[in-house]
Design a protein around this motif. Structure first.
Motif, PDB file in Angstrom:
ATOM      1  N   PHE B 136     -28.993  31.558 -12.533  1.00 14.64           N
ATOM      2  CA  PHE B 136     -29.193  32.275 -11.274  1.00 14.64           C
ATOM      3  C   PHE B 136     -28.557  31.514 -10.115  1.00 14.64           C
ATOM      4  O   PHE B 136     -28.876  30.344  -9.879  1.00 14.64           O
ATOM      5  N   HIS B 138     -27.657  31.336  -5.954  1.00 14.76           N
ATOM      6  CA  HIS B 138     -28.116  31.821  -4.660  1.00 14.76           C
ATOM      7  C   HIS B 138     -27.456  30.979  -3.571  1.00 14.76           C
ATOM      8  O   HIS B 138     -27.580  29.745  -3.587  1.00 14.76           O
ATOM      9  N   GLU B 144     -31.309  28.074 -10.936  1.00 15.90           N
ATOM     10  CA  GLU B 144     -32.066  27.931 -12.178  1.00 15.90           C
ATOM     11  C   GLU B 144     -31.210  28.382 -13.349  1.00 15.90           C
ATOM     12  O   GLU B 144     -30.461  29.353 -13.253  1.00 15.90           O
ATOM     13  N   ILE B 151     -36.455  32.899 -18.048  1.00  8.98           N
ATOM     14  CA  ILE B 151     -36.096  33.251 -16.670  1.00  8.98           C
ATOM     15  C   ILE B 151     -36.751  34.568 -16.258  1.00  8.98           C
ATOM     16  O   ILE B 151     -37.208  34.724 -15.134  1.00  8.98           O
ATOM     17  N   PRO B 155     -39.973  32.412 -14.281  1.00 14.17           N
ATOM     18  CA  PRO B 155     -38.998  31.575 -13.578  1.00 14.17           C
ATOM     19  C   PRO B 155     -39.716  30.479 -12.793  1.00 14.17           C
ATOM     20  O   PRO B 155     -40.851  30.693 -12.352  1.00 14.17           O
ATOM     21  N   THR B 160     -35.564  32.548  -7.626  1.00 12.24           N
ATOM     22  CA  THR B 160     -35.252  33.301  -8.846  1.00 12.24           C
ATOM     23  C   THR B 160     -36.237  34.447  -8.997  1.00 12.24           C
ATOM     24  O   THR B 160     -35.871  35.587  -9.270  1.00 12.24           O
TER      25      THR B 160
END
Lengths: 237, 169
Positions: B136, B138, B144, B151, B155, B160
């Protein structure tokens, strides 16, 4: 994390399910309270009310499970949302079982009311039912507040209920040995005690769901297990 | 189920195919990828997810040196393919791209509509769920990375959680 989903309909779905869980919890608490009261006061009318009330609890369970299935199908929940849906399905199952036990207590009350009283006022049973009812109220509060620590405390409290059951088990055994005419009534009382003890186990399971919902982890496996009557033997006097 | 289990078992012991260490990407003054380190396993489907503009594609483009074609792009850190540094001057980018394929995302999912896009739903993430590993991203960070099942159920990072549950888009 933001409270709300981009799709507000998803939030509404989850809120509706949780509102039904709280409604169901309220009905089950009331069933325990009234079931125990009807037993203590030998009130057959109240017992009948409890028996009839179980249908509403069962209907709510079906409704919650249908709604949960709908959310899974339409919203594809993940993470905390997924855990919420999984936990409401289990919690509704636990509540339904507790409701059944309350109903069974009411049924036995109807039978006991026709017999010579063995255990006047059934004070110990009432206290035990009261403790389980409080545990249930607290478990539902822990659920609403997403309080995993509080839920862990509730899991610990089940030990006390188990001990109350142990004490009652011995008491009824004594009554039966004293006078065989007490056997039928004591058997009913013993089943009631055992059922209340099982209610405590279901409340514990609800508290475990709260821990899972909040932390994503199952609580420790070594749950309190203080019911030792399954290995108890009758000693000749 | 047996086939799925075999794939999972394979994933658990798969060797590292692509290894990224402390990768930074700058587009001029913009710091687009921040300190990304990740080991991507061989013969394993790994999904990169994250909101629009978070750096998923930028990171993927580094793996076959597609960012070389952008003048203002600057890359730091190491990316190894089978243990070899793909940014080594001796590596021919054309040869590299023959080994690291890329299929481009198809734009305009609603070609006839010139109105607003529909709201993003969690179904946009459906593709990631068939992967074995998910990463993930961002705001240029790799937040993550782990088993897809983990996930999507539990998470560890709130960002996430917010993204995959559809709380941020």
């Amino acid at each position: 994390m933001p409270d709300q989903h981009i799709q507000s309909a998803f939030d509404r779905d989850l809120e509706d399910i949780q509102a039904n869980i709280m409604k169901m919890g309220g009905l089950v608490e009331e069933a325990i309270r009234q079931g125990a009261l009807s037993l203590a006061t030998r009130d057959e009318d109240l017992a009948e009310t409890v028996r009839r009330g179980d249908e509403a609890i069962d209907t709510l369970e079906d409704l919650i499970n249908e709604d949960a299935a709908r959310v899974i199908a339409l919203r594809a929940p993940t993470a905390v949302d997924l855990r919420l849906v999984l936990s409401v399905m289990k919690i509704s199952g636990n509540l339904e079982r507790i409701g059944d036990y309350a109903k069974n207590m009411a049924k036995r009350t109807t039978v006991l009311a026709q017999m010579r009283p063995v255990d006047e006022n059934a004070i110990a049973l009432k206290r035990m039912a009261r403790e389980v009812e409080l545990m249930l109220k607290d478990a539902l509060d822990a659920y609403v507040q997403r309080d995993a620590d509080f839920a862990e405390d509730i899991i610990e409290r089940d030990r006390e209920v188990d001990q109350m059951y142990n004490a009652l088990f011995r008491e009824y055994l004594t009554f039966m040995m004293e006078d065989p005419r007490n056997i039928t009534a004591c058997m009913h009382l013993h089943f009631i005690a055992k059922n209340i003890e099982r209610m405590g186990d279901h409340v514990t399971s609800i508290a475990e769901q709260v821990v899972y919902l909040v932390t994503g982890e199952r609580p420790d496996e070594n749950r309190p297990k203080a019911d030792r009557t399954s290995t108890e033997r009758v000693r000749k006097i | 189920m047996d086939a799925a289990r075999q794939i999972d078992e394979h994933t658990a012991q798969a060797e590292v195919k692509v290894s990224a260490r402390d990768v930074q990407v700058y587009y001029g003054a913009t710091h687009a990828i921040k300190d990304v380190s990740v080991d991507i396993a061989d013969k394993t489907v790994t999904a990169f997810i994250g909101p629009s503009g978070c750096g998923k594609s930028t990171f993927l483009r580094c793996i076959n040196r597609m960012n070389d074609t952008i003048d203002v792009a600057r890359i730091e850190g190491d990316i190894l393919l089978d243990g070899e540094d793909i940014y080594d001057p001796a590596v021919d980018p054309v040869q590299l791209r023959a080994r690291v394929g890329m299929v481009f995302q198809k734009p305009n999912p609603f070609p006839k509509s010139k109105k607003k896009w529909p709201p993003r739903t969690t179904f946009f993430l459906q593709g990631a769920r068939v992967s074995q590993k998910t990463a993930f991203f961002h705001l240029g960070n790799l937040v993550e990375y782990g088993d897809t099942g983990q996930i999507f159920t539990n998470p560890q990072d709130p960002r996430t959680e917010s993204y995959i549950t559809g709380r941020i888009g």
